[in-house]
Design a protein around this motif. Structure first.
Motif, PDB file in Angstrom:
ATOM      1  N   THR A   9      -0.451   6.109   7.686  1.00  0.00           N
ATOM      2  CA  THR A   9      -0.800   4.751   7.108  1.00  0.00           C
ATOM      3  C   THR A   9       0.445   3.765   7.481  1.00  0.00           C
ATOM      4  OG1 THR A   9      -1.969   5.731   5.294  1.00  0.00           O
ATOM      5  CG2 THR A   9      -1.201   3.226   5.169  1.00  0.00           C
ATOM      6  N   LYS A  10       1.693   4.216   7.363  1.00  0.00           N
ATOM      7  CA  LYS A  10       2.822   3.517   7.834  1.00  0.00           C
ATOM      8  C   LYS A  10       2.660   3.154   9.463  1.00  0.00           C
ATOM      9  CE  LYS A  10       6.294   5.098   4.528  1.00  0.00           C
ATOM     10  NZ  LYS A  10       7.552   5.650   4.499  1.00  0.00           N
ATOM     11  N   THR A  11       2.257   4.169  10.439  1.00  0.00           N
ATOM     12  CA  THR A  11       2.257   4.132  11.756  1.00  0.00           C
ATOM     13  C   THR A  11       0.967   2.889  12.025  1.00  0.00           C
ATOM     14  OG1 THR A  11       2.919   6.345  11.849  1.00  0.00           O
ATOM     15  CG2 THR A  11       1.636   5.303  13.889  1.00  0.00           C
ATOM     16  N   VAL A  12       0.019   3.327  11.124  1.00  0.00           N
ATOM     17  CA  VAL A  12      -1.206   2.207  11.691  1.00  0.00           C
ATOM     18  C   VAL A  12      -0.520   0.724  11.058  1.00  0.00           C
ATOM     19  CG1 VAL A  12      -3.481   1.472  10.955  1.00  0.00           C
ATOM     20  CG2 VAL A  12      -2.819   3.831  11.426  1.00  0.00           C
ATOM     21  N   LEU A  13      -0.171   0.678  10.113  1.00  0.00           N
ATOM     22  CA  LEU A  13       0.181  -0.736   9.489  1.00  0.00           C
ATOM     23  C   LEU A  13       1.530  -1.238  10.613  1.00  0.00           C
ATOM     24  CD1 LEU A  13       0.633  -0.162   5.703  1.00  0.00           C
ATOM     25  CD2 LEU A  13      -0.990  -1.633   7.046  1.00  0.00           C
ATOM     26  N   LYS A  14       2.053  -0.453  11.316  1.00  0.00           N
ATOM     27  CA  LYS A  14       3.067  -1.090  12.093  1.00  0.00           C
ATOM     28  C   LYS A  14       2.424  -1.663  13.506  1.00  0.00           C
ATOM     29  CE  LYS A  14       6.878   2.055  11.326  1.00  0.00           C
ATOM     30  NZ  LYS A  14       7.682   3.098  11.792  1.00  0.00           N
ATOM     31  N   LYS A  15       1.228  -0.584  13.949  1.00  0.00           N
ATOM     32  CA  LYS A  15       0.709  -1.102  15.037  1.00  0.00           C
ATOM     33  C   LYS A  15      -0.135  -2.316  14.855  1.00  0.00           C
ATOM     34  CE  LYS A  15       0.628   3.240  17.094  1.00  0.00           C
ATOM     35  NZ  LYS A  15       0.070   4.567  17.567  1.00  0.00           N
ATOM     36  N   SER A  17       0.351  -4.775  12.757  1.00  0.00           N
ATOM     37  CA  SER A  17       1.010  -6.155  12.087  1.00  0.00           C
ATOM     38  C   SER A  17       1.126  -7.379  12.807  1.00  0.00           C
ATOM     39  CB  SER A  17       2.545  -5.534  11.777  1.00  0.00           C
ATOM     40  OG  SER A  17       3.314  -5.532  13.038  1.00  0.00           O
ATOM     41  N   PHE A  18       0.735  -7.244  13.913  1.00  0.00           N
ATOM     42  CA  PHE A  18       0.530  -8.434  14.796  1.00  0.00           C
ATOM     43  C   PHE A  18      -1.001  -9.575  14.299  1.00  0.00           C
ATOM     44  CE2 PHE A  18      -2.432  -5.472  16.749  1.00  0.00           C
ATOM     45  CZ  PHE A  18      -3.601  -6.205  17.045  1.00  0.00           C
ATOM     46  N   ASP A  19      -1.747  -8.950  13.538  1.00  0.00           N
ATOM     47  CA  ASP A  19      -2.973  -9.486  13.199  1.00  0.00           C
ATOM     48  C   ASP A  19      -3.177  -9.410  11.632  1.00  0.00           C
ATOM     49  OD1 ASP A  19      -5.345 -10.476  12.709  1.00  0.00           O
ATOM     50  OD2 ASP A  19      -6.273  -8.776  14.080  1.00  0.00           O
ATOM     51  N   THR A  20      -2.938 -10.370  11.043  1.00  0.00           N
ATOM     52  CA  THR A  20      -2.810 -10.403   9.554  1.00  0.00           C
ATOM     53  C   THR A  20      -4.163  -9.934   9.045  1.00  0.00           C
ATOM     54  OG1 THR A  20      -1.481 -12.651   9.629  1.00  0.00           O
ATOM     55  CG2 THR A  20      -2.548 -12.139   7.468  1.00  0.00           C
ATOM     56  N   THR A  21      -5.536 -10.271   9.396  1.00  0.00           N
ATOM     57  CA  THR A  21      -6.592  -9.668   8.876  1.00  0.00           C
ATOM     58  C   THR A  21      -6.765  -8.029   9.197  1.00  0.00           C
ATOM     59  OG1 THR A  21      -7.616 -11.803   9.953  1.00  0.00           O
ATOM     60  CG2 THR A  21      -9.110 -10.180   9.087  1.00  0.00           C
ATOM     61  N   LEU A  22      -6.334  -7.634  10.192  1.00  0.00           N
ATOM     62  CA  LEU A  22      -6.317  -6.118  10.357  1.00  0.00           C
ATOM     63  C   LEU A  22      -5.547  -5.647   9.481  1.00  0.00           C
ATOM     64  CD1 LEU A  22      -6.503  -5.208  14.356  1.00  0.00           C
ATOM     65  CD2 LEU A  22      -7.965  -4.392  12.453  1.00  0.00           C
ATOM     66  N   PHE A  23      -4.155  -6.244   9.369  1.00  0.00           N
ATOM     67  CA  PHE A  23      -3.151  -5.730   8.483  1.00  0.00           C
ATOM     68  C   PHE A  23      -3.629  -5.594   6.806  1.00  0.00           C
ATOM     69  CE2 PHE A  23       0.508  -5.780   5.903  1.00  0.00           C
ATOM     70  CZ  PHE A  23       1.477  -4.865   6.507  1.00  0.00           C
ATOM     71  N   CYS A  24      -4.413  -6.708   6.450  1.00  0.00           N
ATOM     72  CA  CYS A  24      -4.775  -6.685   5.061  1.00  0.00           C
ATOM     73  C   CYS A  24      -5.862  -5.734   4.927  1.00  0.00           C
ATOM     74  CB  CYS A  24      -5.397  -8.077   4.826  1.00  0.00           C
ATOM     75  SG  CYS A  24      -4.050  -9.325   4.619  1.00  0.00           S
ATOM     76  N   LYS A  25      -6.869  -5.361   5.929  1.00  0.00           N
ATOM     77  CA  LYS A  25      -7.820  -4.450   6.052  1.00  0.00           C
ATOM     78  C   LYS A  25      -7.356  -2.967   5.797  1.00  0.00           C
ATOM     79  CE  LYS A  25     -12.156  -3.720   8.368  1.00  0.00           C
ATOM     80  NZ  LYS A  25     -12.837  -3.632   9.556  1.00  0.00           N
ATOM     81  N   GLU A  26      -6.188  -2.836   6.598  1.00  0.00           N
ATOM     82  CA  GLU A  26      -5.612  -1.497   6.433  1.00  0.00           C
ATOM     83  C   GLU A  26      -4.775  -1.194   5.097  1.00  0.00           C
ATOM     84  OE1 GLU A  26      -6.022   1.034   8.383  1.00  0.00           O
ATOM     85  OE2 GLU A  26      -7.110  -0.190   9.650  1.00  0.00           O
TER      86      GLU A  26
END
Length: 65
Positions: A9-15, A17-26
Motif C-alpha cells: 500500500t505504501k508503495t502504491v501511494l508513493k507512485k 502521489s502525483f494525482d490527488t484523485t488516484l491517491f484518495c482512491k487508493e
C-alpha cells in the motif's frame, strides 16, 4: 502476510502521489483492507507524504475514524 499488504500500500501511494484523485482512491481502498494497527501506521506515512505534497491534504478525511 498482513505486513506485506501495508508495504504494498505504501508503495502504491508513493507512485500515485502525483494525482490527488488516484491517491484518495487508493487511501480509501487501503482503509478497507488493512488492520486497525496498520491503519495507524499508514496515517503516519500519509502525513509525511502530505508534508511533501500539500495538495494531498484533502485525502486525510478517509483516515478520520
Amino acid at each position: 502476510m498482513a505486513r506485506a499488504m501495508l508495504e504494498y500500500t505504501k508503495t502504491v501511494l508513493k507512485k500515485v502521489s502525483f494525482d490527488t484523485t488516484l491517491f484518495c482512491k487508493e487511501v480509501k481502498k487501503a482503509v478497507t483492507r488493512l488492520l486497525p494497527y496498520e491503519i495507524e501506521e499508514l496515517k503516519i506515512f500519509i502525513h509525511s507524504l502530505v508534508q511533501q505534497n500539500p495538495e494531498l491534504n484533502q485525502c486525510l478525511i478517509y483516515l478520520k475514524s
